[in-house]
Design a protein around this motif. Structure first.
Motif, PDB file in Angstrom:
ATOM      1  N   GLU A  27       0.740  -1.260  -0.148  1.00  0.00           N
ATOM      2  CA  GLU A  27      -0.046  -0.128  -0.096  1.00  0.00           C
ATOM      3  C   GLU A  27       0.904   1.240  -0.035  1.00  0.00           C
ATOM      4  O   GLU A  27       1.994   1.232   0.298  1.00  0.00           O
TER       5      GLU A  27
ATOM      6  N   ASP B 106       1.383   5.753   0.009  1.00  0.00           N
ATOM      7  CA  ASP B 106       0.662   6.801   0.742  1.00  0.00           C
ATOM      8  C   ASP B 106       0.661   7.807  -0.511  1.00  0.00           C
ATOM      9  O   ASP B 106       0.951   7.757  -1.504  1.00  0.00           O
ATOM     10  N   ALA B 107       0.180   9.310  -0.044  1.00  0.00           N
ATOM     11  CA  ALA B 107      -0.124  10.143  -1.078  1.00  0.00           C
ATOM     12  C   ALA B 107       1.323  10.513  -1.971  1.00  0.00           C
ATOM     13  O   ALA B 107       1.033  10.946  -3.032  1.00  0.00           O
TER      14      ALA B 107
ATOM     15  N   ARG C 138      -4.551   1.496   6.350  1.00  0.00           N
ATOM     16  CA  ARG C 138      -5.570   2.488   5.842  1.00  0.00           C
ATOM     17  C   ARG C 138      -5.249   4.018   6.124  1.00  0.00           C
ATOM     18  O   ARG C 138      -5.408   4.920   5.158  1.00  0.00           O
TER      19      ARG C 138
ATOM     20  N   SER D  83      -2.592   5.159   3.834  1.00  0.00           N
ATOM     21  CA  SER D  83      -2.901   5.541   2.580  1.00  0.00           C
ATOM     22  C   SER D  83      -3.903   6.638   2.351  1.00  0.00           C
ATOM     23  O   SER D  83      -4.278   7.120   1.400  1.00  0.00           O
ATOM     24  N   SER D  84      -4.167   7.354   3.581  1.00  0.00           N
ATOM     25  CA  SER D  84      -5.088   8.589   3.613  1.00  0.00           C
ATOM     26  C   SER D  84      -6.431   8.148   3.207  1.00  0.00           C
ATOM     27  O   SER D  84      -6.910   9.123   2.449  1.00  0.00           O
ATOM     28  N   GLY D  85      -7.022   7.283   3.303  1.00  0.00           N
ATOM     29  CA  GLY D  85      -8.091   6.828   2.752  1.00  0.00           C
ATOM     30  C   GLY D  85      -8.460   6.588   1.617  1.00  0.00           C
ATOM     31  O   GLY D  85      -9.543   6.336   0.940  1.00  0.00           O
ATOM     32  N   LYS D  86      -7.309   6.589   0.770  1.00  0.00           N
ATOM     33  CA  LYS D  86      -7.401   6.058  -0.596  1.00  0.00           C
ATOM     34  C   LYS D  86      -8.052   4.882  -0.890  1.00  0.00           C
ATOM     35  O   LYS D  86      -7.969   3.948  -0.044  1.00  0.00           O
ATOM     36  N   GLU D  87      -8.512   4.389  -2.233  1.00  0.00           N
ATOM     37  CA  GLU D  87      -9.016   3.144  -2.450  1.00  0.00           C
ATOM     38  C   GLU D  87      -7.803   2.320  -2.327  1.00  0.00           C
ATOM     39  O   GLU D  87      -6.630   2.733  -2.770  1.00  0.00           O
TER      40      GLU D  87
ATOM     41  N   PHE E 247      -5.007  -0.196  -2.883  1.00  0.00           N
ATOM     42  CA  PHE E 247      -4.096  -0.881  -3.810  1.00  0.00           C
ATOM     43  C   PHE E 247      -4.432  -2.243  -4.248  1.00  0.00           C
ATOM     44  O   PHE E 247      -4.322  -2.714  -5.464  1.00  0.00           O
TER      45      PHE E 247
END
Length: 922
Positions: A725, A727-728, A762, A765-769, A771
């Motif tokens: 996973e 991050d931004a 989670r 990943s800052s709440g992104k969908e 991976f």
């Protein structure tokens, strides 16, 4: 004879026809007795009886020679004298300043004298009584009783004058005076008992007829004040915190100031009565530290004496009832307290009854309101279900809102779906309904649209109209009003509901606000139903496909199971999309050993799900064969999966086998990423295997390894989603970070570790969908028993029990004698439980538990049952001679167990027998 008669008479006459009392012992004895009875009757402080001499001078016959008494007597014999009942604080006719005492004056006079005789000359004696400083007045009843008694005494004295026989009249007067006063006392008590009975009946009737607690308690207090002749009465109740008493009902002077006071529990008379649950009388309040002086200070009232009793309802003290300052008597008595307790019981009953009725009424009121709300919500849900278009939904909804919220004005504002930058408005004023359309520019800045745009609800309680600048607000937001924005499930605002100007002209409250919010939620469901109907039709086929896929995957994964061994299992598998490409499996063999699998299928959607179902079924079937090693399971699985593999699909897998007896893990990998063995000391190893993914080539060789775990170790099986996973900024979570997150939580249960690891990823990943799919299977090893099983307590289970122990120890390759000793001791112990422990017991389906723990050099077996208690001291040492002669049978079992095992311990805990057997291997 005439001269003797005149000397013996008690009442003498003057030349003018008036009378005076003869001096002598006869008169003194009569009036001494009379005075004593009069003082006893009235509870007077002191008194005196006065008469006139033949020369009309006043002389004292009996009692105290006090100035106040003599002045009263002079006045009584004067031209203006008469019978008198004077309250404390009033000014006597003969004085210029108020009296500090209540006074009572009664004259003895001749009723049938010649009419020419002046009235003041008709009196020949006066009774004067002085009350106590603590009393305000004498009883009017006592006053009348003394007047009647004086008339009776007067008649007897007149009889003495006529007959001239003073000795007989003296005796008659003494007896009659006492009898008359005693009769008066009895009459007064009878009248008081009648009065008390009347009051009790009246108060009981009030309890049965009144629903108003304040009115009812005030009536009880008034009755109590009258019955006990007090200046004040009060009821104090406990507040919700039960730390303070507050004055609920107060009768008497200074009641307004007193009702503002609070009395701490444990302080003052009331506080002590509540704490100790006992009644109390204090007759010297000013000198008693138990009295809460703050009340007197605040009310400027002087408490002389006080009587208090607890109010008890359902065995719980809820307050105190008090009677304060006796009137016309000095103190409260035990008789007062006994009767006062009935008033406290009545008051408690009144509070309990009216409280229950009020609660019932409130509950009924709330219930009626809830029923009405539920009916409206049901009607609204029906409107949502049955409306065929948006306009029908709006019209039905606004009428229900008007009805339930009692609004004179209501509106529904909706962004237009057909024309951008426009607002549709359904308006209803209780008489007519209208449908309008406004451009956003036209109504920009209004309170209604601002609430919609900002998504902020508004509740205005003030019923006065606001001076709004815009006509739209003035029309829809009259008086008290509510605005509730409408939001789609996506969180996007699309309109608002408004109600205003209640028909009863009251303010809207929080409950109305919550109801409108609920109705807004129902309305939104209907609105979205129309909007989403088309989209639902388009997505229906896709959703059906996804539903099938989800069900396939649900059926693939094993159901949760509790393992009775020395590890804690935590598993979490979360798909990145609607379906997952990961799967896992675990299985417990009959001999107590285990297998675990984690795998990752290439591809997505329905084809991947089907390939996953096929692959997992193949590996699961092979894994159930306990004779195959992990390498052989993957080798055979690859061949079978390759046969059914299409479109280049494959699966990576990591398979392990755990033997609790040896603490060993065997593993093999099919192209899967390295798995993690975290050791008890904090170090870790990455476990690798050799061999390609399953389904890539028709034949392949797989090579794994093995290692030994210890308590405190953690073994982690995972898929790519746990480490890849990002991050931004595109940074990968990574294997090292995953290991550190697990190590920092090693004190938690395995399931909790996995859940918090997923939450950390989670957040990373800052709440992104996601991976990729996330799957982690974590084994946390502890020092518990490796084997656990429950057996039925019957002889048929003994061979099965022996097989259970044999399976657990056979892999330890123990010497035959050690293995046989363990099996024989266990067999004998289980037989004793079945044959003796449960013998003659009434237990249905008796059972016993067996737990086994291995260490490097020992085995511990613990047997637990609920049979009869076992007392080792009652078991005699075995005797072959006694067994052969038939004197007794048995006795060898316990001896055999203790001989074969190194440690044998028995104890009973919570009604269960616990037998511990231990054998060392070295």
């Amino acid at each position: 004879m005439t001269q003797i008669k005149k000397q013996e008479t008690l009442l003498r006459s003057r030349s003018d026809g008036s009378f005076f009392l003869e001096e002598g012992l006869g008169v003194s004895s009569i009036f001494d007795s009379f005075l004593r009875e009069a003082i006893a009757l009235t509870h007077a402080d002191l008194g005196g009886i006065f008469s006139t001499t033949e020369s009309s001078n006043i002389r004292q016959i009996s009692g105290r020679n006090e100035r106040e008494l003599i002045e009263a007597a002079h006045w009584a014999f004067s031209q203006s004298g008469k019978d008198l009942l004077l309250e404390k604080g009033k000014t006597p006719p003969w004085a210029k300043s108020p009296s500090s005492y209540p006074l009572l004056v009664v004259r003895l006079k001749v009723d049938d004298l010649d009419s020419s005789l002046k009235a003041n000359r008709a009196s020949y004696a006066v009774l004067v009584l002085q009350g106590k400083t603590t009393a305000d007045r004498f009883s009017k009843t006592d006053f009348e009783l003394l007047r009647t008694t004086c008339k009776t005494v007067g008649r007897l004295l007149k009889e003495s004058h006529v007959s001239g026989d003073a000795s007989l009249v003296t005796l008659s007067l003494l007896a009659t005076t006492q009898l008359v006063l005693e009769a008066a006392q009895a009459k007064r008590q009878s009248e008081r008992f009648d009065f008390l009975l009347t009051e009790v009946i009246r108060v009981s009737g009030l309890i049965n007829s009144s629903l108003d607690l304040s009115q009812l308690l005030e009536a009880i207090m008034l009755s109590s004040k009258t019955v006990f002749r007090t200046e004040a009465c009060s009821v104090l109740l406990l507040d919700e915190s039960k730390e303070y008493l507050y004055f609920h009902t107060v009768l008497g002077e200074k009641s307004e100031a007193v009702t503002k006071m609070q009395v701490p529990v444990g302080k003052g008379v009331a506080g002590l009565v509540v704490r100790e649950r006992k009644p109390m009388i204090i007759n010297d309040a000013q000198n008693d530290d138990r009295v809460y002086k703050e009340v007197d200070k605040a009310s400027q009232f002087t408490t002389r004496n006080i009587m208090a009793a607890p109010l008890v309802a359902n065995d719980e003290v809820i307050g105190v009832i008090e009677a304060i300052n006796t009137v016309d008597r000095e103190k409260f008595t035990g008789e007062d307290l006994e009767l006062f307790l009935s008033f406290s019981g009545t008051s408690a009953l009144a509070i309990q009854k009216t409280g229950l009725l009020q609660n019932l009424e409130n509950a009924n009121k709330d219930l009626r309101k809830k029923v009405s709300e539920l009916e409206s919500l049901f009607d609204l849900s029906q409107a949502v279900s049955l409306s065929t278009n948006r306009l029908g939904l709006v019209r039905k909804s606004i009428r229900l809102i008007i009805r339930e919220l009692d609004a004179s004005v209501a509106g529904i504002f909706l962004y237009s779906l057909s024309k951008e930058n426009y607002i549709n408005c359904a308006y209803y004023d209780g008489k007519s309904e209208k449908i309008d359309r406004f451009s956003e520019d036209e109504i920009s800045g209004t309170q209604v649209i601002s609430s919609v745009i900002e998504g902020l609800p508004v509740l205005k309680r003030d019923i006065l109209d606001q001076p709004f600048a815009h006509e739209l607000d003035r029309r829809y937001l009259k008086g008290s009003y509510i605005i509730v924005p409408l939001f789609l499930s996506s969180g996007e605002p699309y309109g608002a509901l408004t109600v205003a100007d209640r028909k009863d002209k009251l303010s809207y409250q929080d409950s109305d606000f919550r109801l409108l919010q609920t109705m807004a939620s129902q309305f939104t469901k209907g609105f979205e139903a129309f909007r989403l109907r088309t989209e639902m039709l388009e997505k229906k086929a896709i959703q059906q496909e996804m539903e099938i896929t989800r069900k396939i995957q649900q059926n693939i994964l094993p159901s949760e199971k509790v393992f009775h061994s020395n590890f804690d299992l935590g598993i979490l598998s979360v798909p990145a999309k609607d379906v997952s490409g990961d799967f896992y499996d675990y299985y417990q063999y009959s001999d107590g050993q285990y297998s675990f699998l984690i795998a990752d299928v290439s591809g997505k959607s329905l084809p991947a799900a089907l390939f996953m179902a096929m692959s997992s079924s193949i590996i699961r079937t092979l894994a159930r064969n306990h004779d195959l090693s992990p390498e052989e399971i993957l080798r055979q699985g690859n061949e079978l999966i390759f046969e059914d593999s299409h479109f280049g699909m494959f699966v990576t897998a990591f398979f392990i086998h755990y033997n609790p007896s040896l603490f060993t893990i065997e593993y093999a990998s099919a192209g899967h990423n390295d798995q993690v063995w975290i050791k008890e000391d904090g170090s870790y190893e990455l476990l690798k295997g050799q061999g390609p993914p399953l389904g890539v080539i028709p034949t392949a060789k797989y090579k794994g390894g093995n290692f030994t775990v210890k308590p405190g170790d953690i073994f982690v099986l995972y898929t790519d989603g746990a480490v890849e996973e990002k991050d931004a900024q595109g940074n990968e979570f990574g294997l090292e970070r995953m290991i550190e997150e697990i190590k920092s939580r090693r004190h938690l249960p395995a399931r909790k570790i996995v859940e918090e690891l997923y939450a950390t990823i989670r957040a990373f990943s800052s709440g992104k969908e996601p991976f990729d799919d996330f799957t982690v299977l974590l084994l946390k090893y502890n020092n518990d028993f490796q084997f656990f099983r429950t057996f039925d307590a019957n002889t048929g289970q003994i061979p099965i029990f022996r097989e259970f122990i044999y399976d657990a120890i056979k892999v330890r390759n123990l010497p035959d004698f050690l293995r046989d000793d363990i099996l024989l001791a266990g067999d004998e112990a289980a037989t004793n439980i079945v044959m003796h422990g449960y013998k003659d017991t009434l237990l249905r389906n008796p059972k016993f538990d067996c737990k086994i723990r291995f260490t490097e050099d020992s085995i511990t077996i613990v047997l637990t049952d609920s049979g009869k208690g076992f007392d080792r001291t009652n078991v005699k040492d075995p005797s072959i001679e006694e067994n052969l002669t038939g004197k007794r049978k048995g006795g060898f079992g316990v001896y055999l167990i203790e001989t074969l095992m190194d440690v044998v311990d028995y104890k009973m805990e919570e009604g269960r027998n616990i037998l511990t057997l231990q054998k060392f291997f070295r």
